[in-house]
Design a protein around this motif. Structure first.
Motif, PDB file in Angstrom:
ATOM      1  N   GLY A   1       0.855  -1.405  -0.028  1.00  0.00           N
ATOM      2  CA  GLY A   1       0.111   0.051   0.057  1.00  0.00           C
ATOM      3  C   GLY A   1       0.750   1.369  -0.140  1.00  0.00           C
ATOM      4  N   LEU A   2       1.929   1.375  -0.746  1.00  0.00           N
ATOM      5  CA  LEU A   2       2.842   2.500  -0.887  1.00  0.00           C
ATOM      6  C   LEU A   2       2.585   3.190  -2.158  1.00  0.00           C
ATOM      7  CD1 LEU A   2       5.768   1.289   1.329  1.00  0.00           C
ATOM      8  CD2 LEU A   2       4.191   3.121   1.888  1.00  0.00           C
ATOM      9  N   GLY A   3       1.704   2.983  -3.049  1.00  0.00           N
ATOM     10  CA  GLY A   3       1.676   3.487  -4.422  1.00  0.00           C
ATOM     11  C   GLY A   3       1.833   4.781  -4.418  1.00  0.00           C
ATOM     12  N   ASP A   4       1.298   5.657  -3.423  1.00  0.00           N
ATOM     13  CA  ASP A   4       1.371   6.981  -3.284  1.00  0.00           C
ATOM     14  C   ASP A   4       2.684   7.591  -3.094  1.00  0.00           C
ATOM     15  OD1 ASP A   4      -1.337   7.237  -4.237  1.00  0.00           O
ATOM     16  OD2 ASP A   4      -2.181   7.187  -2.211  1.00  0.00           O
ATOM     17  N   ASN A   5       3.657   6.871  -2.525  1.00  0.00           N
ATOM     18  CA  ASN A   5       4.831   7.185  -1.831  1.00  0.00           C
ATOM     19  C   ASN A   5       6.092   6.612  -2.768  1.00  0.00           C
ATOM     20  OD1 ASN A   5       3.007   5.907   0.621  1.00  0.00           O
ATOM     21  ND2 ASN A   5       3.629   8.037   0.938  1.00  0.00           N
ATOM     22  N   THR A   6       5.759   6.270  -3.777  1.00  0.00           N
ATOM     23  CA  THR A   6       6.885   5.624  -4.537  1.00  0.00           C
ATOM     24  C   THR A   6       8.033   6.418  -4.632  1.00  0.00           C
ATOM     25  OG1 THR A   6       5.171   4.492  -5.827  1.00  0.00           O
ATOM     26  CG2 THR A   6       7.478   4.383  -6.745  1.00  0.00           C
ATOM     27  N   ARG A   7       7.883   7.672  -4.888  1.00  0.00           N
ATOM     28  CA  ARG A   7       8.999   8.565  -5.213  1.00  0.00           C
ATOM     29  C   ARG A   7       9.402   9.337  -3.925  1.00  0.00           C
ATOM     30  NH1 ARG A   7       7.686  10.580 -11.346  1.00  0.00           N
ATOM     31  NH2 ARG A   7       7.945   8.830 -12.479  1.00  0.00           N
ATOM     32  N   GLN A   8       9.022   9.127  -2.829  1.00  0.00           N
ATOM     33  CA  GLN A   8       9.283   9.802  -1.703  1.00  0.00           C
ATOM     34  C   GLN A   8      10.415   9.394  -0.803  1.00  0.00           C
ATOM     35  OE1 GLN A   8       5.819  10.071   0.781  1.00  0.00           O
ATOM     36  NE2 GLN A   8       6.687  11.122   2.430  1.00  0.00           N
ATOM     37  N   VAL A   9      11.187  10.053  -0.512  1.00  0.00           N
ATOM     38  CA  VAL A   9      12.535   9.762   0.273  1.00  0.00           C
ATOM     39  C   VAL A   9      11.790   9.174   1.400  1.00  0.00           C
ATOM     40  CG1 VAL A   9      14.476  10.506   1.335  1.00  0.00           C
ATOM     41  CG2 VAL A   9      13.822  11.653  -0.927  1.00  0.00           C
ATOM     42  N   VAL A  10      12.635   8.033   1.894  1.00  0.00           N
ATOM     43  CA  VAL A  10      12.107   7.405   3.094  1.00  0.00           C
ATOM     44  C   VAL A  10      12.088   7.986   4.561  1.00  0.00           C
ATOM     45  CG1 VAL A  10      12.738   5.313   4.691  1.00  0.00           C
ATOM     46  CG2 VAL A  10      12.567   5.124   2.025  1.00  0.00           C
ATOM     47  N   SER A  11      13.312   9.016   4.401  1.00  0.00           N
ATOM     48  CA  SER A  11      13.370   9.616   5.887  1.00  0.00           C
ATOM     49  C   SER A  11      12.370  10.550   5.975  1.00  0.00           C
ATOM     50  CB  SER A  11      14.767  10.413   5.818  1.00  0.00           C
ATOM     51  OG  SER A  11      14.512  11.461   4.623  1.00  0.00           O
TER      52      SER A  11
ATOM     53  N   GLY B   1       6.479   6.503  10.838  1.00  0.00           N
ATOM     54  CA  GLY B   1       7.411   5.143  11.285  1.00  0.00           C
ATOM     55  C   GLY B   1       6.642   4.153  10.575  1.00  0.00           C
ATOM     56  N   GLY B   2       5.169   3.989  10.564  1.00  0.00           N
ATOM     57  CA  GLY B   2       4.590   2.929   9.862  1.00  0.00           C
ATOM     58  C   GLY B   2       4.753   2.661   8.485  1.00  0.00           C
ATOM     59  N   GLU B   3       4.943   3.915   7.801  1.00  0.00           N
ATOM     60  CA  GLU B   3       5.204   3.857   6.428  1.00  0.00           C
ATOM     61  C   GLU B   3       6.752   3.239   6.073  1.00  0.00           C
ATOM     62  OE1 GLU B   3       2.544   7.542   4.654  1.00  0.00           O
ATOM     63  OE2 GLU B   3       4.585   8.008   5.399  1.00  0.00           O
ATOM     64  N   ARG B   4       7.745   3.674   6.897  1.00  0.00           N
ATOM     65  CA  ARG B   4       9.066   3.059   6.914  1.00  0.00           C
ATOM     66  C   ARG B   4       8.857   1.388   7.187  1.00  0.00           C
ATOM     67  NH1 ARG B   4      10.418   8.070   9.369  1.00  0.00           N
ATOM     68  NH2 ARG B   4      10.504   6.955  11.377  1.00  0.00           N
ATOM     69  N   SER B   5       8.242   1.147   8.036  1.00  0.00           N
ATOM     70  CA  SER B   5       8.036  -0.303   8.379  1.00  0.00           C
ATOM     71  C   SER B   5       7.423  -1.049   7.171  1.00  0.00           C
ATOM     72  CB  SER B   5       6.942  -0.533   9.571  1.00  0.00           C
ATOM     73  OG  SER B   5       7.563  -0.059  10.740  1.00  0.00           O
ATOM     74  N   ARG B   6       6.510  -0.412   6.208  1.00  0.00           N
ATOM     75  CA  ARG B   6       6.177  -1.224   5.236  1.00  0.00           C
ATOM     76  C   ARG B   6       7.135  -1.198   4.112  1.00  0.00           C
ATOM     77  NH1 ARG B   6       0.398   1.475   3.744  1.00  0.00           N
ATOM     78  NH2 ARG B   6       0.934   3.256   5.118  1.00  0.00           N
ATOM     79  N   VAL B   7       7.952  -0.275   4.175  1.00  0.00           N
ATOM     80  CA  VAL B   7       8.973  -0.379   3.148  1.00  0.00           C
ATOM     81  C   VAL B   7       9.954  -1.298   3.401  1.00  0.00           C
ATOM     82  CG1 VAL B   7      11.012   1.041   1.974  1.00  0.00           C
ATOM     83  CG2 VAL B   7       8.955   2.223   2.688  1.00  0.00           C
ATOM     84  N   SER B   8      10.146  -1.421   4.676  1.00  0.00           N
ATOM     85  CA  SER B   8      11.014  -2.612   5.117  1.00  0.00           C
ATOM     86  C   SER B   8      10.592  -3.930   4.662  1.00  0.00           C
ATOM     87  CB  SER B   8      11.415  -2.564   6.638  1.00  0.00           C
ATOM     88  OG  SER B   8      12.422  -3.313   6.986  1.00  0.00           O
TER      89      SER B   8
END
Length: 216
Positions: free
Chosen positions: A91-101, A105-112
């Motif tokens: 569920g990160l389709g809206d964040n594809t080009r966003q810098v992880v930093s 916190g929840g979104e970073r967990s999903r990237v991991s």
């Protein structure tokens, strides 16, 4: 879906690191997918998501995932396809080009989690993936875990939250570095007569303590 449950300090992370093959100074024998844990042949068959998000904060979501796809041995076309699949899955389709930093916190967990998935592993080892997350995100992640199982993945998920036990097919309950039980949610409640997983676990802990006391 196997749940590895127990209080903090029970040894869950040590066991998971041993399964993945990155834990030093362990003894005994451990076989994973038919091979000794840590074998080179397992590197592309086992995915691992640590408690802290193990991704690069100065890269975008897509850049992180392409990097991990390359490490998993995927060629460029396969990597592109796999990255698109896992971004959609978590569920990160809206964040594809966003810098992880800049993510929450929840979104970073999903990237991991996506980084662990991008190599399409047979076994996915998740160390307390829902810790610190809000109830809605926890629910969404568990729905994702069940979809992964339905797609043929095997998941080992650790937690110290006992109500998550009922979401698993099989349970390994740990205390003080040892296994207290290897069971299912239904059998756990039947064996203890407890109304929920937390009280069932406490019942098993009390029984283990009583047995230790009687053995002295």
């Amino acid at each position: 879906m196997t749940g590895l449950l127990g209080p903090s300090g029970a040894g869950k992370t040590t066991l998971m690191r041993a399964i993945v093959g990155v834990q030093e100074q362990v003894t005994g024998e451990l076989t994973v997918l038919g091979e000794p844990a840590g074998s080179p042949g397992l590197r592309h068959r086992v995915g691992y998501a640590t408690q802290a998000a193990s991704v690069y904060g100065d890269l975008t979501v897509a850049q992180n995932l392409h990097h991990f796809a390359t490490l998993a041995g995927l060629g460029r076309p396969a990597a592109r396809l796999a990255v698109g699949e896992v971004i959609e899955a978590v569920g990160l389709g809206d964040n594809t080009r966003q810098v992880v930093s800049t993510l929450s916190g929840g979104e970073r967990s999903r990237v991991s989690l996506a980084a662990a998935l991008v190599g399409r592993p047979s076994l996915l080892v998740l160390d307390e993936p829902t810790v610190g997350l809000d109830p809605v995100l926890r629910r969404d992640l568990w729905s994702l875990f069940h979809r992964l199982v339905a797609d043929g993945h095997t998941l080992l998920v650790s937690s110290h939250v006992m109500d998550e036990a009922t979401r698993c097919d099989r349970l390994l309950l740990m205390r003080a570095g040892g296994l207290v039980a290897d069971t299912t949610p239904d059998d756990l409640l039947a064996q203890t007569g407890a109304p929920d997983a937390e009280r069932a676990f406490l019942t098993l802990i009390d029984r283990a303590r009583s047995a230790e006391g009687g053995a002295r």
